[in-house]
Design a protein around this motif. Structure first.
Motif, PDB file in Angstrom:
ATOM      1  N   GLU A  43     -85.131 -73.073 -48.866  1.00 18.70           N
ATOM      2  CA  GLU A  43     -85.459 -73.018 -47.442  1.00 18.70           C
ATOM      3  C   GLU A  43     -84.832 -71.796 -46.776  1.00 18.70           C
ATOM      4  O   GLU A  43     -85.447 -71.149 -45.927  1.00 18.70           O
ATOM      5  CB  GLU A  43     -84.991 -74.286 -46.735  1.00 18.70           C
ATOM      6  N   LEU A  44     -83.607 -71.450 -47.160  1.00 17.18           N
ATOM      7  CA  LEU A  44     -82.950 -70.277 -46.576  1.00 17.18           C
ATOM      8  C   LEU A  44     -83.686 -68.984 -46.919  1.00 17.18           C
ATOM      9  O   LEU A  44     -83.637 -68.012 -46.149  1.00 17.18           O
ATOM     10  CB  LEU A  44     -81.498 -70.179 -47.065  1.00 17.18           C
ATOM     11  N   LYS A  45     -84.373 -68.969 -48.039  1.00 17.64           N
ATOM     12  CA  LYS A  45     -85.053 -67.752 -48.477  1.00 17.64           C
ATOM     13  C   LYS A  45     -86.417 -67.541 -47.810  1.00 17.64           C
ATOM     14  O   LYS A  45     -87.011 -66.471 -47.950  1.00 17.64           O
ATOM     15  CB  LYS A  45     -85.251 -67.785 -49.999  1.00 17.64           C
ATOM     16  N   ILE A  46     -86.895 -68.529 -47.076  1.00 17.35           N
ATOM     17  CA  ILE A  46     -88.213 -68.406 -46.443  1.00 17.35           C
ATOM     18  C   ILE A  46     -88.124 -67.475 -45.233  1.00 17.35           C
ATOM     19  O   ILE A  46     -87.434 -67.774 -44.257  1.00 17.35           O
ATOM     20  CB  ILE A  46     -88.749 -69.786 -45.998  1.00 17.35           C
ATOM     21  N   GLU A  47     -88.810 -66.349 -45.303  1.00 17.65           N
ATOM     22  CA  GLU A  47     -88.844 -65.439 -44.158  1.00 17.65           C
ATOM     23  C   GLU A  47     -89.516 -66.133 -42.970  1.00 17.65           C
ATOM     24  O   GLU A  47     -90.593 -66.730 -43.109  1.00 17.65           O
ATOM     25  CB  GLU A  47     -89.616 -64.162 -44.497  1.00 17.65           C
ATOM     26  N   GLY A  48     -88.845 -66.101 -41.830  1.00 19.59           N
ATOM     27  CA  GLY A  48     -89.415 -66.700 -40.631  1.00 19.59           C
ATOM     28  C   GLY A  48     -89.025 -68.145 -40.413  1.00 19.59           C
ATOM     29  O   GLY A  48     -89.420 -68.735 -39.400  1.00 19.59           O
ATOM     30  N   TYR A  84     -82.653 -59.668 -39.573  1.00 15.47           N
ATOM     31  CA  TYR A  84     -81.273 -59.418 -39.171  1.00 15.47           C
ATOM     32  C   TYR A  84     -80.277 -60.411 -39.758  1.00 15.47           C
ATOM     33  O   TYR A  84     -79.071 -60.199 -39.660  1.00 15.47           O
ATOM     34  CB  TYR A  84     -81.169 -59.441 -37.645  1.00 15.47           C
ATOM     35  N   GLY A  85     -80.764 -61.492 -40.341  1.00 10.78           N
ATOM     36  CA  GLY A  85     -79.860 -62.496 -40.885  1.00 10.78           C
ATOM     37  C   GLY A  85     -80.423 -63.897 -40.728  1.00 10.78           C
ATOM     38  O   GLY A  85     -81.648 -64.091 -40.726  1.00 10.78           O
ATOM     39  N   LEU A  86     -79.531 -64.872 -40.586  1.00  7.05           N
ATOM     40  CA  LEU A  86     -79.921 -66.275 -40.499  1.00  7.05           C
ATOM     41  C   LEU A  86     -79.715 -66.783 -39.072  1.00  7.05           C
ATOM     42  O   LEU A  86     -78.604 -66.720 -38.532  1.00  7.05           O
ATOM     43  CB  LEU A  86     -79.079 -67.117 -41.470  1.00  7.05           C
ATOM     44  N   SER A  87     -80.791 -67.297 -38.485  1.00  2.87           N
ATOM     45  CA  SER A  87     -80.693 -67.863 -37.140  1.00  2.87           C
ATOM     46  C   SER A  87     -79.932 -69.184 -37.190  1.00  2.87           C
ATOM     47  O   SER A  87     -79.986 -69.917 -38.183  1.00  2.87           O
ATOM     48  CB  SER A  87     -82.084 -68.079 -36.543  1.00  2.87           C
ATOM     49  N   SER A  88     -79.228 -69.487 -36.119  1.00  4.46           N
ATOM     50  CA  SER A  88     -78.425 -70.711 -36.088  1.00  4.46           C
ATOM     51  C   SER A  88     -79.283 -71.967 -35.897  1.00  4.46           C
ATOM     52  O   SER A  88     -78.810 -73.081 -36.152  1.00  4.46           O
ATOM     53  CB  SER A  88     -77.369 -70.634 -34.996  1.00  4.46           C
ATOM     54  N   GLU A  89     -80.518 -71.812 -35.466  1.00  8.94           N
ATOM     55  CA  GLU A  89     -81.496 -72.900 -35.392  1.00  8.94           C
ATOM     56  C   GLU A  89     -82.795 -72.382 -35.989  1.00  8.94           C
ATOM     57  O   GLU A  89     -83.169 -71.226 -35.763  1.00  8.94           O
ATOM     58  CB  GLU A  89     -81.711 -73.334 -33.933  1.00  8.94           C
TER      59      GLU A  89
END
Length: 562
Positions: A460-465, A471-476
């Motif tokens: 799931e973390l690897k899914i763009e968008g 820029y990185g990983l959004s907090s939500e």
């Protein structure tokens, strides 16, 4: 490297004073101010600086480096430096320097070229001394106090330059008599000090050299000396608005300086433990003037100490002996006093306690059982077991290992539902519907998480968008109905989870993805500076623009995870 004083404070290690470009506030006009960070004050702005030509204020621009701040006009310039933690020296050519004090009660000439100013609203006294040139004081008396205090510093009529000192002293009615080095000597000293710090700072790829220097500057000048409640030299969270230290920020600061200065790193890690209460609780935040115990912060301290023990040689046996008891008490606070339903799963009582203040896991209420908290405590107990072994406390080590194993087993049974980790309301154990990145912190447990669970999380973390942006990983998660572009922990990118997850993924063997996350964050900081957080989709800097955990994580990721 340039410092934008409208965004990042211009200061000096150990100092509680900064120079900052400030907007208008009440009766204080826009301008460049000397500010105090001490918290026992009615006003933080001490004095506004203006450049003078023929006795009149003229436009100027600021140009700041780590070591000097120049006020440049069409007619001439003034350069300022910190000579020490309480002392600012200035040198001007072809113009004058005006110092407009904010609500000072009075100014008293002491001798030619020297005066004392009482800034009672800021709890400060100022001794101004001309080393070369002349001083003029405007301080009209209204029968009670001065209407205002303005001091003009200028060259003598037969000269074009002047030199002087602005020294703050707040703990005595009497100025401690002293002499000063020349401006040139003081400038050479401060330049050597920063050059030494920069040389020892973590090394990054060459294309980050300017951002590395800025990050090093932010960390270098963030330090305040022991004073009031600050019992150790401590890196503040910021010398802008967030001037204090919170009880998880300090862990990232400690890791960032652990290799270059182990003693300083140790002071960072220990500084909140100096105010631990009888139940083992750490304050939410402290400054020289206050201790706030309304909340706590997550027990990330075992993870940070374990990281320093693994990645540096600076953690001594004496340090571990100093840490063992307070870290044990901090762990037991969560186990004994944060489990209202007695199910063996510690809980948060407020979003602020998690560090993710308004995360959507708290949207439906509290108290809340969250797998990130259990993860931190498992790692903390494992760290305590390691320390106990090193200190020869064999039975303690066995007990900590047993408790860590018990909490791990309980956590996996409690939080995993259909191969998905879920937060739950304490008592009812109702599953909380949330798309917060905080749910991925348990990746720190590595292979102790079931493979099916961790594989799903990584995928799931690897899914763009989804969470991942350029820029990185959004907090939500971006498709969440609770996502907010500037929603604090409901959308923006933050330094702490970027570091934690880059580290966790690296430990799991996801080297390429870990490096990619580190690169994206470092590129973000190079683009947008040392902001508190960042717009997940545009990279725009948000909130406080000079936050030390952002500079610290940039240095950590750029030096060890690319």
């Amino acid at each position: 490297m340039k410092v934008d004083v409208s965004r990042i404070a211009w200061s000096y290690p150990g100092s509680y004073y900064t120079l900052s470009q400030m907007t208008a506030y009440q009766d204080e006009p826009e301008g460049l101010y000397i500010r105090t960070l001490h918290k026992d004050v009615h006003r933080s702005r001490i004095a506004r600086l203006v450049v003078l030509h023929e006795g009149q204020a003229i436009p100027y621009r600021e140009e700041a480096t780590a070591t000097s701040l120049s006020l440049i006009s069409d007619f001439g310039s003034v350069k300022l430096i910190f000579e020490g933690t309480n002392t600012i020296q200035f040198y001007g050519e072809n113009v004058g320097l005006g110092i407009e004090f904010i609500r000072a009660s009075h100014a008293v000439p002491v001798r030619e070229g020297q005066c004392d100013v009482n800034c009672d609203g800021q709890r400060e006294r100022v001794r101004m001394t001309m080393l070369h040139g002349k001083m003029a004081i405007e301080s009209p008396w209204n029968g009670d106090n001065a209407d205002y205090v303005h001091v003009r510093c200028e060259a003598q009529p037969t000269d074009s330059s002047f030199e002087g000192v602005f020294e703050l002293y707040r703990d005595s009615m009497v100025w401690p008599e002293r002499t000063y080095a020349s401006f040139a000597e003081s400038l050479a000293n401060v330049e050597a000090s920063f050059a030494h710090y920069l040389d020892a700072a973590p090394k990054l790829p060459a294309h980050y050299s300017e951002t590395r220097e800025l990050a090093a500057y932010v960390n270098w000048m963030s330090l305040v000396k022991p004073y009031g409640h600050m019992l150790r030299p401590t890196m503040y969270a910021s010398k802008n608005g967030m001037s204090g230290i919170w009880s998880w920020d300090h862990c990232f600061h400690a890791m960032a300086v652990a290799e270059q200065d182990p003693d300083l790193a140790w002071h960072q890690w220990m500084t909140l433990f100096d105010h631990q209460d009888a139940f083992g609780t750490l304050p939410d935040t402290i400054s020289d003037g206050y201790i706030i115990r309304s909340y706590v912060k997550p027990p990330i301290h075992g993870f940070a100490l374990q990281w320093m023990m693994t990645h540096t040689d600076g953690i001594t046996k004496d340090m571990l002996a100093e840490a063992y008891s307070p870290l044990s008490k901090w762990t037991n606070f969560w186990l004994k006093h944060r489990d209202s339903d007695g199910d063996g799963i510690p809980e948060y009582h407020n979003g602020n306690d998690s560090g993710w203040d308004n995360s959507t896991i708290f949207y439906e209420g509290i108290p809340l059982e969250s797998p990130d908290l259990a993860t931190y405590l498992i790692i903390q107990m494992e760290t305590l077991a390691t320390i106990a072994h090193k200190l020869g406390k064999v039975e303690d080590a066995r007990q900590w290992t047993k408790q860590a194993d018990y909490l791990l087993a309980n956590m996996l049974e409690h939080f995993i539902v259909d191969d998905v980790l879920c937060a739950k309301r304490s008592g009812s154990h109702e599953i909380v519907d949330s798309k917060s990145l905080i749910m991925f912190i348990p990746l720190l447990l590595g292979e102790r998480l079931p493979k099916s669970v961790r594989d799903r999380m990584i995928e799931e973390l690897k899914i763009e968008g989804a969470f991942l942006t350029k820029y990185g990983l959004s907090s939500e998660r971006l498709d969440s109905d609770k996502y907010e572009e500037d929603g604090y922990w409901r959308g923006p990118i933050w330094a702490p989870p970027m570091f934690i997850l880059s580290h966790a993924l690296r430990e799991l063997g996801e080297i390429s993805f870990s490096q990619e996350l580190a690169r994206r964050f470092c590129d973000l900081v190079a683009l947008s500076g040392m902001a508190e957080n960042f717009h997940a989709e545009t990279g725009k800097p948000l909130r406080d623009p000079g936050i030390v955990w952002t500079s610290s994580v940039f240095l950590l990721l750029g030096s060890k995870y690319l």
